[in-house]
Motif scaffolding. Structure first.
Motif, PDB file in Angstrom:
ATOM      1  N   GLY A 143      -5.991 -11.503   2.375  1.00 17.74           N
ATOM      2  CA  GLY A 143      -4.933 -10.512   2.222  1.00 17.74           C
ATOM      3  C   GLY A 143      -3.723 -10.964   1.433  1.00 17.74           C
ATOM      4  O   GLY A 143      -2.683 -10.282   1.450  1.00 17.74           O
ATOM      5  N   PRO A 199      -5.106   2.307  -8.565  1.00 20.65           N
ATOM      6  CA  PRO A 199      -6.079   2.642  -7.512  1.00 20.65           C
ATOM      7  C   PRO A 199      -7.455   2.858  -8.108  1.00 20.65           C
ATOM      8  O   PRO A 199      -7.592   3.258  -9.264  1.00 20.65           O
ATOM      9  CB  PRO A 199      -5.518   3.934  -6.914  1.00 20.65           C
ATOM     10  N   GLY A 220      -4.521  -0.698  -6.713  1.00 20.44           N
ATOM     11  CA  GLY A 220      -3.559   0.179  -6.056  1.00 20.44           C
ATOM     12  C   GLY A 220      -2.858  -0.403  -4.846  1.00 20.44           C
ATOM     13  O   GLY A 220      -1.948   0.216  -4.296  1.00 20.44           O
ATOM     14  N   LYS A 221      -3.262  -1.590  -4.396  1.00 19.90           N
ATOM     15  CA  LYS A 221      -2.646  -2.211  -3.238  1.00 19.90           C
ATOM     16  C   LYS A 221      -1.829  -3.423  -3.663  1.00 19.90           C
ATOM     17  O   LYS A 221      -2.185  -4.107  -4.629  1.00 19.90           O
ATOM     18  CB  LYS A 221      -3.707  -2.629  -2.220  1.00 19.90           C
ATOM     19  N   SER A 222      -0.751  -3.667  -2.936  1.00 21.82           N
ATOM     20  CA  SER A 222       0.111  -4.802  -3.244  1.00 21.82           C
ATOM     21  C   SER A 222      -0.205  -5.961  -2.302  1.00 21.82           C
ATOM     22  O   SER A 222      -0.265  -5.789  -1.081  1.00 21.82           O
ATOM     23  CB  SER A 222       1.587  -4.410  -3.106  1.00 21.82           C
ATOM     24  N   TYR A 223      -0.422  -7.120  -2.897  1.00 23.22           N
ATOM     25  CA  TYR A 223      -0.708  -8.326  -2.118  1.00 23.22           C
ATOM     26  C   TYR A 223       0.368  -9.366  -2.419  1.00 23.22           C
ATOM     27  O   TYR A 223       0.690  -9.619  -3.586  1.00 23.22           O
ATOM     28  CB  TYR A 223      -2.079  -8.890  -2.492  1.00 23.22           C
ATOM     29  N   LEU A 228      -0.191  -6.238  -7.729  1.00 23.83           N
ATOM     30  CA  LEU A 228      -1.095  -5.123  -7.511  1.00 23.83           C
ATOM     31  C   LEU A 228      -2.538  -5.453  -7.870  1.00 23.83           C
ATOM     32  O   LEU A 228      -2.802  -6.165  -8.836  1.00 23.83           O
ATOM     33  CB  LEU A 228      -0.649  -3.922  -8.341  1.00 23.83           C
ATOM     34  N   TYR A 229      -3.433  -4.892  -7.067  1.00 26.49           N
ATOM     35  CA  TYR A 229      -4.857  -4.926  -7.382  1.00 26.49           C
ATOM     36  C   TYR A 229      -5.500  -3.695  -6.758  1.00 26.49           C
ATOM     37  O   TYR A 229      -5.412  -3.481  -5.552  1.00 26.49           O
ATOM     38  CB  TYR A 229      -5.520  -6.195  -6.843  1.00 26.49           C
TER      39      TYR A 229
END
Length: 238
Positions: free
Chosen positions: A113, A187, A84-87, A81-82
């Motif tokens: 990405g 987030p 709020g998004k998962s990479y 996570l970074y």
């Protein structure tokens, strides 16, 4: 700081200049009671006793929220996570590096990405992630503190990135704030709530009505953000 106990509830008592008593259940389940310097011990014990049901409810909720977080492995395809998004993680092997595709490859970077990690650094992957998260928090705070400090009326003189356990941030002395390295996994709007929370603490130390009024002036929907953090905080970890 004095220790007290009501039934099976142990609590820490802190005296302050505030005019009323307050109970706060920390995320790790520790109970903190703040009371005026002039408050009698018998009145404090009565106050805690009357709040027993509320305390037990809070403890039950904290226990549920402190469930064991996900165990992330440093393998291809694992999500990290970074903001709020998962990479997903991609291990970069020597052949790719030598071919020039990743000639400027640092041990870990977020690129196109995905998180790219040099495969030979896999054994040190957690340390590389910790270092990367710490750098990102500093970048975010450098950008975001100016959005709020003047509105609140404070000046941040120093920022430290620490492992604060169950606490997301804390207000230090002489204009300093401490941030948990995990906070940048949340987030950005939750990250901002954590920041504003601590900036307001530079004015009002306790979680008083005045404190929450000041927070709400900057973030009217702060309760929603705090709720998100309570419900999802266990997932913000490595």
């Amino acid at each position: 700081m004095r220790l007290g106990k009501i039934d099976s509830l142990e609590y820490r008592l802190r005296r302050s200049n505030r005019e009323s008593m307050e109970i706060f259940v920390e995320r790790d389940g520790k109970i903190m009671v703040t009371a005026p310097h002039q408050a009698e011990l018998i009145d404090i014990e009565k106050f805690v006793s009357e709040k027993r049901i509320w305390i037990y409810q809070k403890l039950a909720k904290k226990k549920a929220l402190n469930r064991e977080g996900p165990k992330r492995e440093f393998v291809n395809g694992q999500g990290f996570l970074y903001l709020g998004k998962s990479y997903r993680l991609k291990l970069i092997n020597d052949a790719e590096i030598k071919s020039g595709k990743s000639s400027r490859m640092t041990p870990l970077r977020l690129w196109h990405g995905y998180f790219g990690l040099v495969e030979t650094e896999k054994a040190n992957a957690r340390n590389h992630f910790l270092s990367w998260y710490r750098k990102q928090i500093k970048k975010q705070l450098k950008e975001r503190i100016p959005r709020y400090d003047k509105r609140i009326g404070v000046k941040v003189k120093d920022v430290r990135i620490l492992d604060l356990g169950h606490r997301w941030a804390s207000c230090g002395k002489n204009g300093s704030i401490n941030f948990n390295w995990r906070s940048v996994m949340a987030p950005v709007w939750v990250f901002d709530y954590i920041l504003v929370h601590e900036l307001v603490h530079m004015i009002e130390r306790g979680h008083t009505d005045k404190f929450w009024r000041l927070v709400s002036r900057v973030i009217p929907d702060y309760e929603e953000y705090a709720r998100w953090l309570n419900e999802n905080g266990a997932d913000l970890d490595l």
